[in-house]
Design a protein around this motif. Structure first.
Motif, PDB file in Angstrom:
ATOM      1  N   ALA A   2      -6.890  66.848  59.931  1.00 27.66           N
ATOM      2  CA  ALA A   2      -7.973  65.720  60.057  1.00 27.66           C
ATOM      3  C   ALA A   2      -8.958  65.843  61.230  1.00 27.66           C
ATOM      4  CB  ALA A   2      -7.299  64.385  60.109  1.00 27.66           C
ATOM      5  N   GLU A   3      -8.722  66.565  62.240  1.00 26.11           N
ATOM      6  CA  GLU A   3      -9.890  66.924  63.276  1.00 26.11           C
ATOM      7  C   GLU A   3     -10.662  68.001  62.513  1.00 26.11           C
ATOM      8  OE1 GLU A   3      -7.382  67.806  66.300  1.00 26.11           O
ATOM      9  OE2 GLU A   3      -6.794  65.931  67.269  1.00 26.11           O
ATOM     10  N   ARG A   4      -9.439  69.375  61.679  1.00 24.19           N
ATOM     11  CA  ARG A   4     -10.413  70.110  61.386  1.00 24.19           C
ATOM     12  C   ARG A   4     -11.296  69.680  60.247  1.00 24.19           C
ATOM     13  NH1 ARG A   4     -10.089  73.255  56.963  1.00 24.19           N
ATOM     14  NH2 ARG A   4     -10.480  75.640  57.094  1.00 24.19           N
ATOM     15  N   LEU A   5     -11.096  68.896  59.175  1.00 25.49           N
ATOM     16  CA  LEU A   5     -11.817  68.531  58.141  1.00 25.49           C
ATOM     17  C   LEU A   5     -13.368  67.705  58.635  1.00 25.49           C
ATOM     18  CD1 LEU A   5      -9.178  67.419  55.602  1.00 25.49           C
ATOM     19  CD2 LEU A   5     -10.473  69.358  55.534  1.00 25.49           C
ATOM     20  N   ALA A   6     -12.547  66.584  59.748  1.00 20.40           N
ATOM     21  CA  ALA A   6     -13.861  66.134  60.216  1.00 20.40           C
ATOM     22  C   ALA A   6     -14.914  67.384  61.025  1.00 20.40           C
ATOM     23  CB  ALA A   6     -13.560  65.001  61.879  1.00 20.40           C
ATOM     24  N   SER A   7     -14.760  68.483  61.537  1.00 25.60           N
ATOM     25  CA  SER A   7     -15.480  69.091  62.423  1.00 25.60           C
ATOM     26  C   SER A   7     -16.142  69.886  61.541  1.00 25.60           C
ATOM     27  CB  SER A   7     -14.082  70.085  63.794  1.00 25.60           C
ATOM     28  OG  SER A   7     -13.415  71.024  62.180  1.00 25.60           O
ATOM     29  N   ILE A   8     -15.320  70.023  60.499  1.00 28.45           N
ATOM     30  CA  ILE A   8     -16.195  70.945  58.935  1.00 28.45           C
ATOM     31  C   ILE A   8     -17.325  69.985  58.128  1.00 28.45           C
ATOM     32  CG2 ILE A   8     -14.218  72.753  59.409  1.00 28.45           C
ATOM     33  CD1 ILE A   8     -13.729  72.221  56.601  1.00 28.45           C
ATOM     34  N   PHE A   9     -17.342  68.591  58.645  1.00 35.50           N
ATOM     35  CA  PHE A   9     -17.699  67.584  56.963  1.00 35.50           C
ATOM     36  C   PHE A   9     -18.999  68.357  57.699  1.00 35.50           C
ATOM     37  CE2 PHE A   9     -19.929  63.836  56.688  1.00 35.50           C
ATOM     38  CZ  PHE A   9     -19.100  64.010  55.231  1.00 35.50           C
ATOM     39  N   ILE A  16     -16.182  70.479  49.174  1.00 40.02           N
ATOM     40  CA  ILE A  16     -16.410  69.075  49.300  1.00 40.02           C
ATOM     41  C   ILE A  16     -17.179  68.926  49.028  1.00 40.02           C
ATOM     42  CG2 ILE A  16     -15.147  67.127  48.424  1.00 40.02           C
ATOM     43  CD1 ILE A  16     -11.917  68.675  49.834  1.00 40.02           C
ATOM     44  N   ASN A  17     -18.014  68.259  50.137  1.00 40.79           N
ATOM     45  CA  ASN A  17     -18.736  67.710  50.432  1.00 40.79           C
ATOM     46  C   ASN A  17     -20.301  68.142  50.837  1.00 40.79           C
ATOM     47  OD1 ASN A  17     -17.751  64.772  50.726  1.00 40.79           O
ATOM     48  ND2 ASN A  17     -16.208  66.228  52.803  1.00 40.79           N
ATOM     49  N   CYS A  18     -21.163  68.414  49.833  1.00 37.37           N
ATOM     50  CA  CYS A  18     -23.007  69.065  49.518  1.00 37.37           C
ATOM     51  C   CYS A  18     -23.260  68.731  51.492  1.00 37.37           C
ATOM     52  CB  CYS A  18     -23.589  68.629  48.949  1.00 37.37           C
ATOM     53  SG  CYS A  18     -25.028  68.485  48.568  1.00 37.37           S
ATOM     54  N   HIS A  29     -29.535  70.965  43.131  1.00 36.83           N
ATOM     55  CA  HIS A  29     -28.812  71.397  42.124  1.00 36.83           C
ATOM     56  C   HIS A  29     -28.451  69.550  41.650  1.00 36.83           C
ATOM     57  CE1 HIS A  29     -27.732  75.172  43.167  1.00 36.83           C
ATOM     58  NE2 HIS A  29     -27.325  74.839  43.732  1.00 36.83           N
ATOM     59  N   GLY A  30     -29.580  68.472  42.191  1.00 39.90           N
ATOM     60  CA  GLY A  30     -29.403  66.973  41.427  1.00 39.90           C
ATOM     61  C   GLY A  30     -27.369  66.830  41.323  1.00 39.90           C
ATOM     62  N   GLU A  31     -27.540  66.158  40.074  1.00 38.52           N
ATOM     63  CA  GLU A  31     -26.502  65.718  39.472  1.00 38.52           C
ATOM     64  C   GLU A  31     -25.155  66.803  38.908  1.00 38.52           C
ATOM     65  OE1 GLU A  31     -25.272  62.733  40.109  1.00 38.52           O
ATOM     66  OE2 GLU A  31     -27.408  61.711  40.705  1.00 38.52           O
ATOM     67  N   ARG A  32     -26.081  68.348  39.294  1.00 41.74           N
ATOM     68  CA  ARG A  32     -24.972  69.165  38.560  1.00 41.74           C
ATOM     69  C   ARG A  32     -24.643  69.793  39.903  1.00 41.74           C
ATOM     70  NH1 ARG A  32     -29.688  72.351  35.614  1.00 41.74           N
ATOM     71  NH2 ARG A  32     -30.914  71.850  37.476  1.00 41.74           N
ATOM     72  N   CYS A  33     -24.808  69.367  40.755  1.00 44.66           N
ATOM     73  CA  CYS A  33     -24.442  69.634  42.287  1.00 44.66           C
ATOM     74  C   CYS A  33     -22.618  69.822  41.982  1.00 44.66           C
ATOM     75  CB  CYS A  33     -24.630  69.403  43.495  1.00 44.66           C
ATOM     76  SG  CYS A  33     -24.032  69.952  44.679  1.00 44.66           S
ATOM     77  N   SER A  34     -22.030  70.880  42.240  1.00 48.44           N
ATOM     78  CA  SER A  34     -20.418  71.119  42.489  1.00 48.44           C
ATOM     79  C   SER A  34     -20.056  70.186  43.587  1.00 48.44           C
ATOM     80  CB  SER A  34     -19.512  73.056  42.768  1.00 48.44           C
ATOM     81  OG  SER A  34     -20.400  73.305  43.476  1.00 48.44           O
ATOM     82  N   ARG A  35     -20.840  70.366  44.532  1.00 49.53           N
ATOM     83  CA  ARG A  35     -20.256  68.703  45.722  1.00 49.53           C
ATOM     84  C   ARG A  35     -20.630  68.040  45.270  1.00 49.53           C
ATOM     85  NH1 ARG A  35     -20.326  74.075  50.528  1.00 49.53           N
ATOM     86  NH2 ARG A  35     -20.068  75.390  49.424  1.00 49.53           N
ATOM     87  N   LEU A  36     -19.753  66.834  46.323  1.00 50.47           N
ATOM     88  CA  LEU A  36     -19.684  65.699  46.266  1.00 50.47           C
ATOM     89  C   LEU A  36     -20.722  65.799  46.725  1.00 50.47           C
ATOM     90  CD1 LEU A  36     -16.603  64.150  46.538  1.00 50.47           C
ATOM     91  CD2 LEU A  36     -17.681  63.873  45.208  1.00 50.47           C
ATOM     92  N   HIS A  37     -22.044  64.069  46.239  1.00 51.36           N
ATOM     93  CA  HIS A  37     -23.300  63.764  47.171  1.00 51.36           C
ATOM     94  C   HIS A  37     -23.028  62.487  47.848  1.00 51.36           C
ATOM     95  CE1 HIS A  37     -26.232  66.389  45.320  1.00 51.36           C
ATOM     96  NE2 HIS A  37     -25.589  66.840  46.184  1.00 51.36           N
TER      97      HIS A  37
END
Length: 410
Positions: A2-9, A16-18, A29-37
């Motif tokens: 969890a700490e690692r995910l929080a550090s790279i968020f 995962i996240n744009c 990329h708008g809605e076509r982006c491969s990562r989450l907005h």
């Protein structure tokens, strides 16, 4: 984990996240982006997409180069736009910061970011502005995750060295002059202006390998520097305030003592001087009010001219559509008339052909009947001749027989 995910968020390591949407509030990329907005449900910052129409962006060619335009007039139009939008947004709450993007990309071109001090003011502004119209175009307003524009702005653009120009993926924030900034934001703009000037002198060049490390290091250093600077300024501000209060009290006591010892003429002279100064102040206030009124009148005139131009354009479009429709109707009538003429000519030709066929059949029948009559007469004549011949032959035979009998009898 969890700490690692929080550090790279929100960083490039986050798959995962744009990161661009997290830092800038927009993604190319708008809605076509491969990562989450991850769009926030509530935020201090709202974004109005494509609100400002930059003349340089409208005439930019495919290579990213712009044609020659009047920069002074363009800057004046931008400041009028900035003041107009700020007056409207400040109706919903106190504005901490407002920025306008000068990029050419579709995801950043003309975006207006407004950060309020309170979330409730931002929510009220988003609710009231959504689906409203500005310059004949509907406004699209959303909450933005951007709260620190130092991470979103292009440092190379601030240093005057951005090689990508208007198509850069980081914010190219357009600046207003200091007088307008002080008039709109007050003393808060002076601190922000000095900070932006100092940050514009810093010229950093980041590569992909060290970008994240330098970003956190700069962020901590900027935070410490801003904290110490704010503390020093607060101390200096309190000291200056105390000094001003002491000087003001001392001058007030001195003036009161001098006024007590002055005679009536001095008081009259001071009164006249004060009245003259008030007249000048009133004149300056009237001039300022006149300038403001002329400015609003000019803006109203521009809006009226824009509406009239749009009205005339719509009328011309309607007239053109009506002419095209009439032209099409006339073409349809001509085509129907030509088709009717062709059908009539074809009917006339058919009637002439039928009449010729009927005449030809009648002539043929008449000749056929005459030939038949001739054949019948010829056959009847032939039979009549044959009957006469047979009758004569029979008579001759009878006569011969009679003669023979007579000869025998003799």
């Amino acid at each position: 984990m969890a700490e690692r995910l929080a550090s790279i968020f929100g960083t490039e390591k986050d798959k995962i996240n744009c990161p661009f949407y997290f830092k800038i509030g927009a993604c190319r990329h708008g809605e076509r982006c491969s990562r989450l907005h991850n769009k926030p449900a509530i935020s201090q910052t709202i974004v109005i997409f494509n609100m400002y129409k930059n003349p340089a962006a409208q005439i930019a060619n495919v290579d990213g180069q712009t044609l020659e335009i009047d920069e002074k007039e363009n800057q004046q139009q931008f400041e009028d736009f900035y003041e107009d939008v700020f007056d409207e947004l400040s109706r919903f709450g106190e504005v901490e910061e407002m920025n306008v993007c000068d990029n050419f990309g579709d995801h950043l071109a003309g975006n207006v970011y407004c950060k309020y001090y309170a979330d409730d003011d931002a929510q009220k502004s988003q609710t009231n502005l959504h689906n409203r119209f500005y310059a004949g175009r509907p406004l699209v307003v959303e909450f933005s995750p951007v709260t620190d524009f130092r991470e979103a702005r292009c440092r190379q653009f601030d240093a005057g060295e951005c090689s990508r120009g208007g198509y850069c993926n980081f914010m190219h924030l357009r600046q207003i002059n200091r007088d307008l900034g002080y008039a709109l934001f007050g003393s808060k703009y002076r601190r922000r202006y000095r900070r932006s000037r100092s940050s514009s002198r810093d010229r950093y060049y980041y590569d992909d390998r060290d970008r994240e490390r330098d970003r956190y290091r700069d962020k901590d250093r900027d935070y410490d520097r801003d904290r110490h600077r704010d503390r020093d300024r607060s101390r200096d501000r309190h000291h200056n305030k105390d000094d001003r209060d002491k000087d003001r009290d001392r001058n007030r006591d001195k003036d009161r003592s001098r006024d007590r010892h002055h005679n009536k003429d001095d008081r009259d002279r001071n009164r006249d001087r004060d009245r003259s100064r008030d007249r000048h102040h009133n004149k300056d206030d009237r001039d300022k009010m006149e300038r403001d009124r002329n400015h609003h009148h000019n803006r109203d005139d521009r809006d009226k001219m824009e509406r009239d131009r749009n009205h005339h354009n719509n009328k011309d479009d309607r007239d053109k559509a009506e002419r095209d429709r009439n032209h099409l109707n006339r073409d349809d009538r001509d085509r129907d008339q030509n088709r009717d003429d062709r059908d009539q000519n074809r009917g006339d030709r058919d009637r002439d052909q039928n009449r010729d066929d009927r005449d030809r059949d009648q002539n043929r029948d008449r000749y056929q009947n005459r030939d038949d009559r001739d054949k019948v007469e010829q056959r009847d004549r032939h039979h009549h001749y044959r009957d006469d011949r047979d009758r004569n032959r029979g008579d001759n035979n009878n006569n011969n027989n009679n003669n023979n009998n007579n000869n025998n009898n003799n």
